[in-house]
Design a protein around this motif. Structure first.
Motif, PDB file in Angstrom:
ATOM      1  N   ILE A  13      44.646  -3.922 -78.901  1.00 33.90           N
ATOM      2  CA  ILE A  13      45.272  -2.727 -78.347  1.00 33.90           C
ATOM      3  C   ILE A  13      44.383  -2.223 -77.219  1.00 33.90           C
ATOM      4  CG2 ILE A  13      46.118  -0.415 -78.847  1.00 33.90           C
ATOM      5  CD1 ILE A  13      46.149  -1.277 -81.817  1.00 33.90           C
ATOM      6  N   GLY A  14      44.951  -2.102 -76.044  1.00 30.03           N
ATOM      7  CA  GLY A  14      44.180  -1.622 -74.911  1.00 30.03           C
ATOM      8  C   GLY A  14      44.990  -0.656 -74.065  1.00 30.03           C
ATOM      9  N   GLY A  15      44.316   0.329 -73.494  1.00 24.04           N
ATOM     10  CA  GLY A  15      45.034   1.257 -72.632  1.00 24.04           C
ATOM     11  C   GLY A  15      44.263   2.539 -72.390  1.00 24.04           C
ATOM     12  N   ASP A  16      44.903   3.425 -71.654  1.00 19.59           N
ATOM     13  CA  ASP A  16      44.348   4.745 -71.352  1.00 19.59           C
ATOM     14  C   ASP A  16      44.691   5.679 -72.510  1.00 19.59           C
ATOM     15  OD1 ASP A  16      43.577   7.191 -70.409  1.00 19.59           O
ATOM     16  OD2 ASP A  16      44.965   7.232 -68.710  1.00 19.59           O
ATOM     17  N   PHE A  17      43.739   5.921 -73.398  1.00 12.51           N
ATOM     18  CA  PHE A  17      43.967   6.769 -74.562  1.00 12.51           C
ATOM     19  C   PHE A  17      43.735   8.250 -74.238  1.00 12.51           C
ATOM     20  CE2 PHE A  17      43.749   2.702 -76.476  1.00 12.51           C
ATOM     21  CZ  PHE A  17      44.347   2.786 -77.717  1.00 12.51           C
ATOM     22  N   ASN A  18      43.068   8.522 -73.115  1.00 16.05           N
ATOM     23  CA  ASN A  18      42.870   9.897 -72.638  1.00 16.05           C
ATOM     24  C   ASN A  18      42.216  10.784 -73.700  1.00 16.05           C
ATOM     25  OD1 ASN A  18      42.991  11.800 -70.600  1.00 16.05           O
ATOM     26  ND2 ASN A  18      44.975  12.587 -71.256  1.00 16.05           N
ATOM     27  N   GLY A  19      41.270  10.210 -74.419  1.00 16.12           N
ATOM     28  CA  GLY A  19      40.554  10.977 -75.443  1.00 16.12           C
ATOM     29  C   GLY A  19      39.049  10.770 -75.334  1.00 16.12           C
ATOM     30  N   TRP A  20      38.305  11.796 -75.701  1.00 13.05           N
ATOM     31  CA  TRP A  20      36.837  11.741 -75.632  1.00 13.05           C
ATOM     32  C   TRP A  20      36.247  11.684 -77.036  1.00 13.05           C
ATOM     33  CZ3 TRP A  20      34.593  15.567 -71.433  1.00 13.05           C
ATOM     34  CH2 TRP A  20      35.191  15.292 -70.199  1.00 13.05           C
ATOM     35  N   HIS A  21      35.204  10.854 -77.179  1.00 11.68           N
ATOM     36  CA  HIS A  21      34.464  10.834 -78.437  1.00 11.68           C
ATOM     37  C   HIS A  21      33.168  10.046 -78.244  1.00 11.68           C
ATOM     38  CE1 HIS A  21      33.506  10.469 -82.704  1.00 11.68           C
ATOM     39  NE2 HIS A  21      34.415  11.415 -82.912  1.00 11.68           N
ATOM     40  N   PRO A  22      32.080  10.492 -78.849  1.00  6.67           N
ATOM     41  CA  PRO A  22      30.801   9.781 -78.718  1.00  6.67           C
ATOM     42  C   PRO A  22      30.841   8.340 -79.203  1.00  6.67           C
ATOM     43  CG  PRO A  22      30.442  11.992 -79.570  1.00  6.67           C
ATOM     44  CD  PRO A  22      31.929  11.773 -79.560  1.00  6.67           C
ATOM     45  N   LEU A  23      31.818   7.989 -80.067  1.00  6.28           N
ATOM     46  CA  LEU A  23      31.906   6.616 -80.562  1.00  6.28           C
ATOM     47  C   LEU A  23      32.095   5.604 -79.441  1.00  6.28           C
ATOM     48  CD1 LEU A  23      34.047   6.809 -83.847  1.00  6.28           C
ATOM     49  CD2 LEU A  23      31.629   6.225 -83.610  1.00  6.28           C
ATOM     50  N   TRP A  24      32.718   6.009 -78.335  1.00  5.65           N
ATOM     51  CA  TRP A  24      32.873   5.097 -77.203  1.00  5.65           C
ATOM     52  C   TRP A  24      32.154   5.606 -75.961  1.00  5.65           C
ATOM     53  CZ3 TRP A  24      37.197   6.889 -79.931  1.00  5.65           C
ATOM     54  CH2 TRP A  24      37.877   7.981 -79.382  1.00  5.65           C
ATOM     55  N   GLY A  25      31.154   6.459 -76.152  1.00  6.76           N
ATOM     56  CA  GLY A  25      30.255   6.814 -75.062  1.00  6.76           C
ATOM     57  C   GLY A  25      30.516   8.123 -74.378  1.00  6.76           C
ATOM     58  N   ARG A  28      31.019  14.238 -75.489  1.00  9.63           N
ATOM     59  CA  ARG A  28      31.471  15.092 -76.581  1.00  9.63           C
ATOM     60  C   ARG A  28      32.845  14.618 -77.046  1.00  9.63           C
ATOM     61  NH1 ARG A  28      35.306  18.630 -74.610  1.00  9.63           N
ATOM     62  NH2 ARG A  28      35.382  18.856 -72.332  1.00  9.63           N
ATOM     63  N   ALA A  29      33.311  15.190 -78.138  1.00 15.26           N
ATOM     64  CA  ALA A  29      34.626  14.836 -78.677  1.00 15.26           C
ATOM     65  C   ALA A  29      35.623  15.951 -78.411  1.00 15.26           C
ATOM     66  CB  ALA A  29      34.531  14.566 -80.175  1.00 15.26           C
ATOM     67  N   ASN A  30      36.859  15.583 -78.151  1.00 13.96           N
ATOM     68  CA  ASN A  30      37.932  16.570 -78.066  1.00 13.96           C
ATOM     69  C   ASN A  30      38.972  16.268 -79.152  1.00 13.96           C
ATOM     70  OD1 ASN A  30      39.284  14.353 -77.074  1.00 13.96           O
ATOM     71  ND2 ASN A  30      39.572  15.152 -75.009  1.00 13.96           N
ATOM     72  N   ILE A  63      34.681  16.832 -55.745  1.00 12.13           N
ATOM     73  CA  ILE A  63      33.789  16.668 -56.901  1.00 12.13           C
ATOM     74  C   ILE A  63      34.084  15.326 -57.575  1.00 12.13           C
ATOM     75  CG2 ILE A  63      33.071  17.612 -59.130  1.00 12.13           C
ATOM     76  CD1 ILE A  63      33.959  20.346 -58.144  1.00 12.13           C
ATOM     77  N   HIS A  64      33.048  14.551 -57.795  1.00  9.82           N
ATOM     78  CA  HIS A  64      33.199  13.260 -58.471  1.00  9.82           C
ATOM     79  C   HIS A  64      33.348  13.491 -59.977  1.00  9.82           C
ATOM     80  CE1 HIS A  64      31.634   9.571 -60.478  1.00  9.82           C
ATOM     81  NE2 HIS A  64      32.428   8.995 -59.593  1.00  9.82           N
ATOM     82  N   ARG A  65      34.422  12.961 -60.551  1.00 12.21           N
ATOM     83  CA  ARG A  65      34.666  13.121 -61.983  1.00 12.21           C
ATOM     84  C   ARG A  65      34.784  11.732 -62.610  1.00 12.21           C
ATOM     85  NH1 ARG A  65      36.092  18.465 -62.735  1.00 12.21           N
ATOM     86  NH2 ARG A  65      36.837  19.551 -60.855  1.00 12.21           N
ATOM     87  N   GLU A  66      34.244  11.604 -63.803  1.00 13.99           N
ATOM     88  CA  GLU A  66      34.301  10.328 -64.498  1.00 13.99           C
ATOM     89  C   GLU A  66      34.386  10.551 -65.993  1.00 13.99           C
ATOM     90  OE1 GLU A  66      30.574   8.678 -63.117  1.00 13.99           O
ATOM     91  OE2 GLU A  66      29.599   9.194 -65.025  1.00 13.99           O
ATOM     92  N   SER A  67      34.954   9.571 -66.686  1.00 16.87           N
ATOM     93  CA  SER A  67      35.079   9.652 -68.141  1.00 16.87           C
ATOM     94  C   SER A  67      35.339   8.259 -68.713  1.00 16.87           C
ATOM     95  CB  SER A  67      36.223  10.603 -68.540  1.00 16.87           C
ATOM     96  OG  SER A  67      37.450  10.161 -67.981  1.00 16.87           O
TER      97      SER A  67
END
Length: 223
Positions: A13-25, A28-30, A63-67
């Motif tokens: 499964i691959g794609g843009d999950f649009n979620g934050w979490h320390p498990l993948w770097g 912070r988590a949302n 402003i440069h933004r990355e995630s």
């Protein structure tokens, strides 16, 4: 539900999950990230992402933004592994999302081989077409008038004629040919609803082609 019913299958499964979490770097988590973690843990999945390089980069208002929002997940099954996962910008130079490449190691013994199903309904191996063509034509003439000038038909009349011709051919084939015993009319997962949607897509496709030829594409497309 899909993952639970297909837990025995190999899947990536691959794609843009649009979620934050320390498990993948992520720093912070949302809320969405926490939901993705629940999906991963409850379905025995593993995260293939490696490193902390951003998968998404853009510049807004100077402003440069990355995630890190693009994930690659696979079933936690040792015989089948995703290896050498990494970010690369080469495959997607014009996208804000960086490319992802990896090697896939598959244990061939774990693959489920699909049964061979013929797409041919009738057994025509030993049919002598030069001998049967006259009989075939005669049978069709009993179901359909072949003397109609199709060039004079409008689109609706032509579509109706093609449907009748198809039905006539099918009826003649049933009468003249033996049916293959391993023929399957459609895949096991194919439903009447999917068939209905397929026919709707085909009809809209024909309408679009006709409008394109006449350069009359309506605003908002075709409903």
């Amino acid at each position: 539900m899909f993952l639970q019913k297909n837990s025995h299958c190999i899947h990536i499964i691959g794609g843009d999950f649009n979620g934050w979490h320390p498990l993948w770097g992520s720093p912070r988590a949302n809320r969405r990230g926490n939901s993705i973690v629940d999906l991963i843990t409850t379905n025995n999945l593993i995260i293939c992402n490696s490193g902390s390089h951003p998968t998404f980069e853009t510049i807004t208002h100077g402003i440069h933004r990355e995630s890190i929002i693009d994930l690659t997940l696979t079933l936690n099954s040792p015989p089948n592994q995703v290896l050498n996962w990494k970010i690369t910008k080469d495959p997607s130079p014009s996208s804000s999302h960086n490319g992802i490449i990896f090697d896939l190691h598959i244990n061939k013994n774990s693959l489920i081989k699909a049964k061979k199903l013929s797409t041919y309904k009738y057994n025509t191996k030993n049919i002598k077409w030069d001998q049967i063509k006259d009989v075939f034509k005669k049978e069709i003439c009993e179901h359909l008038n072949l003397n109609i000038n199709i060039e004079q038909l409008n689109s609706s009349e032509l579509e109706n004629y093609v449907s009748k011709l198809t039905l006539a051919i099918q009826n003649v084939c049933k009468k003249l040919f033996s049916q293959k015993c391993n023929f399957t009319q459609r895949a096991q997962w194919w439903s009447d609803k999917l068939e209905e949607l397929k026919q709707k897509v085909l009809k809209n496709h024909h309408k679009l082609q006709k409008l394109k030829r006449g350069k009359k594409i309506p605003d908002g497309g075709i409903n």
